[in-house]
Design a protein around this motif. Structure first.
Motif, PDB file in Angstrom:
ATOM      1  N   GLY A 109       1.080   0.720 -11.210  1.00 28.84           N
ATOM      2  CA  GLY A 109       0.174   1.272 -10.195  1.00 28.84           C
ATOM      3  C   GLY A 109      -1.195   1.205 -10.088  1.00 28.84           C
ATOM      4  O   GLY A 109      -1.739   2.092  -9.094  1.00 28.84           O
ATOM      5  N   LYS A 112      -0.740  -3.987  -8.089  1.00 30.82           N
ATOM      6  CA  LYS A 112      -0.427  -5.878  -8.832  1.00 30.82           C
ATOM      7  C   LYS A 112       0.160  -6.247  -7.531  1.00 30.82           C
ATOM      8  O   LYS A 112       0.729  -7.358  -6.426  1.00 30.82           O
ATOM      9  CB  LYS A 112       0.402  -5.679  -9.758  1.00 30.82           C
ATOM     10  N   THR A 113       1.656  -5.588  -7.553  1.00 31.00           N
ATOM     11  CA  THR A 113       2.283  -5.738  -6.497  1.00 31.00           C
ATOM     12  C   THR A 113       2.460  -5.240  -4.941  1.00 31.00           C
ATOM     13  O   THR A 113       2.541  -5.994  -4.305  1.00 31.00           O
ATOM     14  CB  THR A 113       3.855  -4.516  -6.206  1.00 31.00           C
ATOM     15  N   HIS A 114       1.732  -4.811  -4.688  1.00 30.90           N
ATOM     16  CA  HIS A 114       0.942  -4.613  -3.289  1.00 30.90           C
ATOM     17  C   HIS A 114       0.218  -5.780  -3.525  1.00 30.90           C
ATOM     18  O   HIS A 114       0.104  -6.347  -2.168  1.00 30.90           O
ATOM     19  CB  HIS A 114      -0.739  -3.300  -3.193  1.00 30.90           C
TER      20      HIS A 114
END
Ligand code: ADP
Ligand code: MG
Length: 406
Positions: A109, A112-114
């Motif tokens: 949350g 990281k993926t963003h």
């Protein structure tokens, strides 16, 4: 005094950077999410030159403040384009034959993926580092077309519970590598110590014909960015297979996208090979051993082990240690040829600003501080304590001035 302490830190930091050269740490603080009502931030101060102060919500006042310093800090207001513009030079060096590893580290949350991919189905404006990187590589290879031809291939694997899975295999069955990797590493180990010295001296190129130590993982040739977008969609779908919630699973596995670039100089015929690893790591949050059992505990232990192994490898590289412990996890084994030697490493350290996340953020920052090789807060004497205090007073008085203006 405020400027003096910053200047001193910067000097120290730059000296260490000069010594280490190839490891960079960028910190990115994500914004509060829309709809979040209680917005108490643990980030007290972000300076222009990579300094930041975090505040412990349970220790009000200066006692709870701790200062960190990284190569760069992206505030919650930073855009994807801004983040990429500081990453671009590194990515471009892949076209010159360097190996580059980019990691996103942080609790689930924290963004990281963003940072790596962007939100699901992102428009170009929201693209993360991986799409932008590919786009950039294609654009530059086009401009060099008259002197060098490039071929680009992409692999995507997931490491879950110390198992490597191919995310791009077209037959839909996800290959596992239960023994092949082990045999490979057994053989490599025989040679390992002979190579060690040459390797650390940078005499031996880290470039292998295939930068990823998973020879069987499907390699897909790509020509334009839309090929990549399509592939990553397949990868993401495969990643969620066999698990009920994508987020759950993706937060507990590492995803590694590897971009292989092969170039050939049209005049001299000299070939070159560089590769770029884009790694969205498993969530770094610590799991309370007393609360989880069975599969959850096993996952947590694997994650813990591989993240500490990664930290140990980068730390050893930063210290120019003669022994780099690559063999302690699948993650570091898979990336071995691209960590160390002439290879370049960038770690995005992701933070959730919420004060509820303070203790996770602190442990994230300590990890980052260790891998960056610059420890300020803990190592400095009381003189530093006084200066940080002065700095904080200045911040407080500035805040005061601002609130009076409003
Ligand atoms: P992680 O991969 O670390 O678990 P995500 O990238 O999924 O975290 O981010 C968690 C949530 O925060 C998502 O809803 C994401 O869209 C949002 N988010 C993260 N970083 C940013 C950012 N810089 N700007 C806007 N939203 C963000
Ligand atoms: Mg994620």
């Amino acid at each position: 005094n405020y400027t003096a302490v910053l200047a001193e830190n910067r000097k120290l930091f730059n000296e260490v950077q000069d010594l280490r050269g190839n490891i960079r740490v960028y910190c990115r603080v994500r914004p509060f999410l829309p709809g979040q009502t209680k917005k108490q931030s643990t980030i007290e101060y972000i300076g222009e030159n990579g300094e930041m102060i975090v505040a412990n919500p349970t220790k009000p006042g200066k006692e709870g403040h701790r200062m960190f310093k990284f190569n760069k800090i992206f505030s919650p207001a930073s855009t994807q384009a801004e983040v990429f513009s500081d990453t671009k030079p590194l990515i471009r060096s892949v076209l010159d034959g360097f190996n580059v590893c980019i990691f996103a580290y942080g609790q689930t949350g924290s963004g990281k993926t963003h940072t790596m991919s962007g939100p699901e189905g992102a428009s170009e404006e929201d693209w993360g580092v991986n799409y932008r990187a590919l786009n950039d590589l294609f654009t530059i290879s086009q401009t060099r077309r008259s002197s060098i031809t490039y071929e680009v291939g992409v692999q995507m694997v997931e490491i879950y519970n110390e198992q490597v899975r191919d995310l791009l295999s077209s037959d839909g069955t996800q290959k596992k590598y239960p023994f092949r990797l082990d045999i490979l590493f057994l053989i490599l180990e025989q040679f390992y110590f002979c190579f060690l010295d040459l390797h650390t001296l940078g005499i031996l190129s880290t470039s292998q014909p295939n930068g990823l130590a998973v020879p069987d993982a499907t390699m897909n040739p790509v020509r334009v960015t839309s090929d990549v977008v399509g592939l990553m969609d397949i990868g993401l779908k495969n990643r969620s297979m066999g698990s009920t919630a994508l987020n759950e699973r993706s937060s507990r596995s590492h995803s590694v996208v590897t971009i292989h670039v092969r170039g050939k100089d049209l005049k001299t015929g000299v070939p070159m090979h560089g590769n770029l690893h884009l790694v969205d790591l498993a969530g770094s949050e610590r799991v309370d051993r007393s609360e989880v059992t069975g599969d959850r505990l096993k996952e947590a232990q694997h994650i813990n082990k591989s993240l500490s192994a990664l930290g140990d490898v980068i730390f050893a590289l930063a210290q120019k240690s003669p022994h780099v412990p690559y063999r302690n996890s699948k993650l570091t084994q898979v990336l071995q040829s691209s960590l160390g030697g002439q290879a370049k490493t960038l770690m995005f350290v992701q933070l959730n600003p919420d004060s509820n996340s303070f203790s996770e953020s602190l442990s994230t920052l300590k990890f980052a501080e260790r891998v960056s090789g610059v420890e300020l807060g803990a190592a400095k004497s009381s003189k530093e304590g006084r200066d940080v205090k002065e700095l904080m007073e200045q911040v407080a008085s500035l805040k005061d001035t601002i609130s009076k203006k409003d």
